[in-house]
Design a protein around this motif. Structure first.
Motif, PDB file in Angstrom:
ATOM      1  N   HIS A  60      77.870  33.643  -9.837  1.00 32.68           N
ATOM      2  CA  HIS A  60      77.192  34.997  -9.973  1.00 32.68           C
ATOM      3  C   HIS A  60      77.003  35.696  -8.621  1.00 32.68           C
ATOM      4  CE1 HIS A  60      75.535  33.818 -14.224  1.00 32.68           C
ATOM      5  NE2 HIS A  60      76.839  34.291 -14.361  1.00 32.68           N
ATOM      6  N   TYR A  61      76.754  34.751  -7.595  1.00 34.68           N
ATOM      7  CA  TYR A  61      76.530  35.333  -6.174  1.00 34.68           C
ATOM      8  C   TYR A  61      77.694  35.808  -5.902  1.00 34.68           C
ATOM      9  CZ  TYR A  61      72.028  32.716  -5.810  1.00 34.68           C
ATOM     10  OH  TYR A  61      70.819  32.309  -6.171  1.00 34.68           O
ATOM     11  N   TRP A  62      79.007  35.033  -5.968  1.00 38.57           N
ATOM     12  CA  TRP A  62      80.051  35.619  -5.877  1.00 38.57           C
ATOM     13  C   TRP A  62      80.342  37.172  -6.555  1.00 38.57           C
ATOM     14  CZ3 TRP A  62      82.565  34.289  -1.484  1.00 38.57           C
ATOM     15  CH2 TRP A  62      82.157  33.166  -1.059  1.00 38.57           C
TER      16      TRP A  62
ATOM     17  N   VAL B  37      86.884  35.469 -18.523  1.00 38.90           N
ATOM     18  CA  VAL B  37      87.691  34.319 -17.906  1.00 38.90           C
ATOM     19  C   VAL B  37      86.800  32.974 -17.743  1.00 38.90           C
ATOM     20  CG1 VAL B  37      89.544  33.559 -16.060  1.00 38.90           C
ATOM     21  CG2 VAL B  37      89.597  35.961 -17.328  1.00 38.90           C
ATOM     22  N   SER B  38      85.610  33.052 -17.380  1.00 39.57           N
ATOM     23  CA  SER B  38      85.044  31.845 -16.593  1.00 39.57           C
ATOM     24  C   SER B  38      84.154  31.467 -17.900  1.00 39.57           C
ATOM     25  CB  SER B  38      84.128  32.360 -15.454  1.00 39.57           C
ATOM     26  OG  SER B  38      82.988  33.212 -15.910  1.00 39.57           O
ATOM     27  N   GLY B  39      84.170  32.085 -19.109  1.00 33.23           N
ATOM     28  CA  GLY B  39      83.512  31.564 -19.851  1.00 33.23           C
ATOM     29  C   GLY B  39      83.977  30.337 -20.676  1.00 33.23           C
ATOM     30  N   ASN B  40      82.880  29.475 -21.094  1.00 35.50           N
ATOM     31  CA  ASN B  40      83.432  28.076 -21.553  1.00 35.50           C
ATOM     32  C   ASN B  40      83.759  27.920 -22.974  1.00 35.50           C
ATOM     33  OD1 ASN B  40      81.276  28.158 -23.149  1.00 35.50           O
ATOM     34  ND2 ASN B  40      79.820  26.811 -21.878  1.00 35.50           N
ATOM     35  N   GLY B  41      83.839  29.281 -23.750  1.00 33.78           N
ATOM     36  CA  GLY B  41      84.438  29.299 -24.948  1.00 33.78           C
ATOM     37  C   GLY B  41      83.680  28.498 -26.317  1.00 33.78           C
ATOM     38  N   SER B  42      82.506  27.636 -25.667  1.00 36.30           N
ATOM     39  CA  SER B  42      82.066  26.856 -26.935  1.00 36.30           C
ATOM     40  C   SER B  42      81.346  27.383 -27.681  1.00 36.30           C
ATOM     41  CB  SER B  42      81.194  25.562 -25.932  1.00 36.30           C
ATOM     42  OG  SER B  42      80.085  26.599 -25.282  1.00 36.30           O
TER      43      SER B  42
ATOM     44  N   PRO C 184      79.930  32.491 -26.754  1.00 38.46           N
ATOM     45  CA  PRO C 184      79.466  32.405 -25.210  1.00 38.46           C
ATOM     46  C   PRO C 184      80.649  33.133 -24.497  1.00 38.46           C
ATOM     47  CG  PRO C 184      79.911  30.215 -26.829  1.00 38.46           C
ATOM     48  CD  PRO C 184      80.109  31.390 -27.517  1.00 38.46           C
ATOM     49  N   LYS C 185      81.582  33.464 -24.710  1.00 40.15           N
ATOM     50  CA  LYS C 185      82.488  34.093 -23.804  1.00 40.15           C
ATOM     51  C   LYS C 185      81.843  35.805 -23.710  1.00 40.15           C
ATOM     52  CE  LYS C 185      87.305  32.193 -23.783  1.00 40.15           C
ATOM     53  NZ  LYS C 185      86.992  32.029 -22.238  1.00 40.15           N
ATOM     54  N   LEU C 186      81.115  36.284 -24.717  1.00 37.83           N
ATOM     55  CA  LEU C 186      80.859  37.382 -24.764  1.00 37.83           C
ATOM     56  C   LEU C 186      79.147  37.365 -23.792  1.00 37.83           C
ATOM     57  CD1 LEU C 186      80.123  40.477 -25.318  1.00 37.83           C
ATOM     58  CD2 LEU C 186      78.948  39.494 -27.391  1.00 37.83           C
ATOM     59  N   LYS C 187      78.729  36.526 -23.992  1.00 42.05           N
ATOM     60  CA  LYS C 187      77.435  36.202 -23.140  1.00 42.05           C
ATOM     61  C   LYS C 187      77.849  35.975 -21.625  1.00 42.05           C
ATOM     62  CE  LYS C 187      73.143  33.507 -22.840  1.00 42.05           C
ATOM     63  NZ  LYS C 187      73.106  33.685 -21.327  1.00 42.05           N
ATOM     64  N   SER C 188      78.939  35.189 -21.554  1.00 38.33           N
ATOM     65  CA  SER C 188      79.144  34.938 -19.988  1.00 38.33           C
ATOM     66  C   SER C 188      79.871  36.449 -19.442  1.00 38.33           C
ATOM     67  CB  SER C 188      80.573  34.363 -20.058  1.00 38.33           C
ATOM     68  OG  SER C 188      81.034  33.659 -18.757  1.00 38.33           O
TER      69      SER C 188
END
Length: 435
Positions: A151-153, A182-187, A345-349
């Motif tokens: 998130h900082y990046w 892309v970075s979402g864990n998909g769980s 999770p991916k949407l939340k990410s």
């Protein structure tokens, strides 16, 4: 408190009782989204128990994921939860209308008397206070939004893209969303996704979306047909886009408006944008009502001669329509799916990444405001692909750093409220203008 105003968790009061409470909240909703949400929590959860604590928190999380003013959308959801679409309309409109009426009056007075030396001196202090208000918002939002190293990046990348490369705001938001996906864990389990969704009518959702899209777009398209190529059509188009892409609240809205309304359309100056935020901070309702001020000035100044207050009122009306009708669309279409959305999770990410990007957006806004208010000559220089803002240091207004220091002491050190800070800085600005 009458009997029909009291209920157990998730109880349903009468519509009349709820309407009286929403009207009171709309009149008393000063102090930005945090204070407004706290006021709503006290009224509908603690005092009356119309909603349970968990229902309120789930709704708040949902509304913070949407573009637009989360406090107004939370009120709309609470009204919908208790009385359906009618209740949502009552709650949302009563949250907005008192502040909108006051902002309309302030915009008309500003257009008429804003050029007077006395008014300009008062707003000198307001502009300085606004710098600190935005900085305080940046610190508050960054603590909530930057929860992972990524998130900082993302925040840093958003700032560099906007300040150094002058990238379009929607592109920055889209890029942040892509990184988040892309970075979402998909769980997440199928059982979680299905939670709360069995009773949802998908055709009903489609119908809701179509109805509210028609309500949103048809009047604006008619406006384009009746007044082709006029400023009212431009206002409708611009604020419709704004309502769709401005995640992160009013300060993110200001960043996009600064890029387009000031530099693109030339509807108002950067100093006037700072004045607009100062006025919005002193009125009830969502801070996004700052858009109404911009729409009023854009339309009032469109013709030849002096300002046209009737056209200004029309511009304000178009702005309010394009800004708030989409809010009802987002809430009414998405409210039945709150549990389902929380289990994706991916949407939340992706939405978390957008929130992180908003930190960079507000940092860019802070520096943009500081340069525009402190120096009278600021230009965007081109060095190959780089397009940073560069001030002419000889045009420094020494009064602004002094007033900003006072505002910072009041807000960040002494923890005084925004109304007191604005009042003190306005009076000091009046005194320094005589120096």
């Amino acid at each position: 408190m009458t009997a029909n105003e009291t209920a157990n968790g998730d109880g349903v009061p009468s519509l009349a009782a709820a309407t009286r409470v929403w009207a009171r909240i709309g009149v008393l909703s000063f102090g930005g989204p945090a204070a407004q949400i706290a006021l709503m929590h006290r009224e509908v959860v603690e005092d009356r128990r119309w909603l349970s604590e968990q229902t309120f928190l789930n709704a708040l999380s949902f509304c913070m994921l949407l573009p637009g003013p989360e406090a107004m959308q939370l009120a709309t959801y609470a009204g919908w939860r208790m009385h359906g679409m009618v209740g949502g309309l009552v709650a949302g409109l009563l949250f907005v209308l008192p502040g909108a009426a006051l902002m309309l009056l302030l915009a008309a007075l500003y257009v008429t008397f804003g050029a007077l030396p006395l008014v300009q001196a008062l707003f000198l202090g307001v502009k300085a206070a606004v710098l600190v208000i935005v900085l305080e918002a940046l610190l508050r939002i960054s603590r909530r939004a930057l929860t992972r190293p990524l998130h900082y990046w993302i925040a840093a990348g958003a700032f560099v893209a906007l300040f150094v490369f002058d990238a379009p705001y929607p592109l920055v938001i889209a890029a942040a969303a892509a990184v988040g996906l892309v970075s979402g864990n998909g769980s997440g389990t199928a059982g979680e996704v299905a939670q709360g969704g069995a009773s949802v009518s998908h055709w009903g959702t489609v119908r809701t979306i179509l109805v509210w899209l028609a309500l949103w777009w048809c009047p604006l398209l008619l406006l384009e047909f009746v007044f082709p190529g006029q400023v009212l059509g431009e206002i409708g188009r611009f604020f419709s886009v704004l309502a769709t892409v401005t995640f992160g609240g009013a300060y993110a809205v200001l960043a996009y408006m600064a890029q387009e309304a000031v530099n693109g359309f030339g509807w108002l100056s950067a100093a006037e944008m700072a004045d607009a935020l100062g006025l919005a901070e002193t009125t009830p309702g969502p801070l996004i009502l700052v858009t109404e001020f911009v729409g009023f000035l854009a339309a009032a100044r469109d013709g030849a001669g002096g300002p046209d207050l009737v056209m200004g009122a029309a511009g304000a009306a178009v702005t309010l329509w394009a800004t708030f009708v989409p809010c009802f669309l987002w809430v009414f279409a998405g409210a039945p799916y709150i549990e389902r959305l929380h289990a994706m999770p991916k949407l939340k990410s992706a939405l978390d990444a957008i929130t992180a990007a908003v930190v960079g957006v507000i940092l860019n806004l802070s520096i943009w405001f500081a340069l525009q208010v402190t120096f009278s000559d600021v230009t965007r220089q081109e060095f190959g692909p780089l397009r940073p803002l560069v001030p002419d240091v000889t045009t420094l207004d020494w009064r602004v750093p002094v007033l900003t220091l006072v505002a910072g002491l009041l807000m960040l050190r002494l923890h005084k409220g925004i109304p007191l800070t604005l009042a003190v800085c306005a009076l000091l600005g009046l005194l320094l203008a005589q120096a």
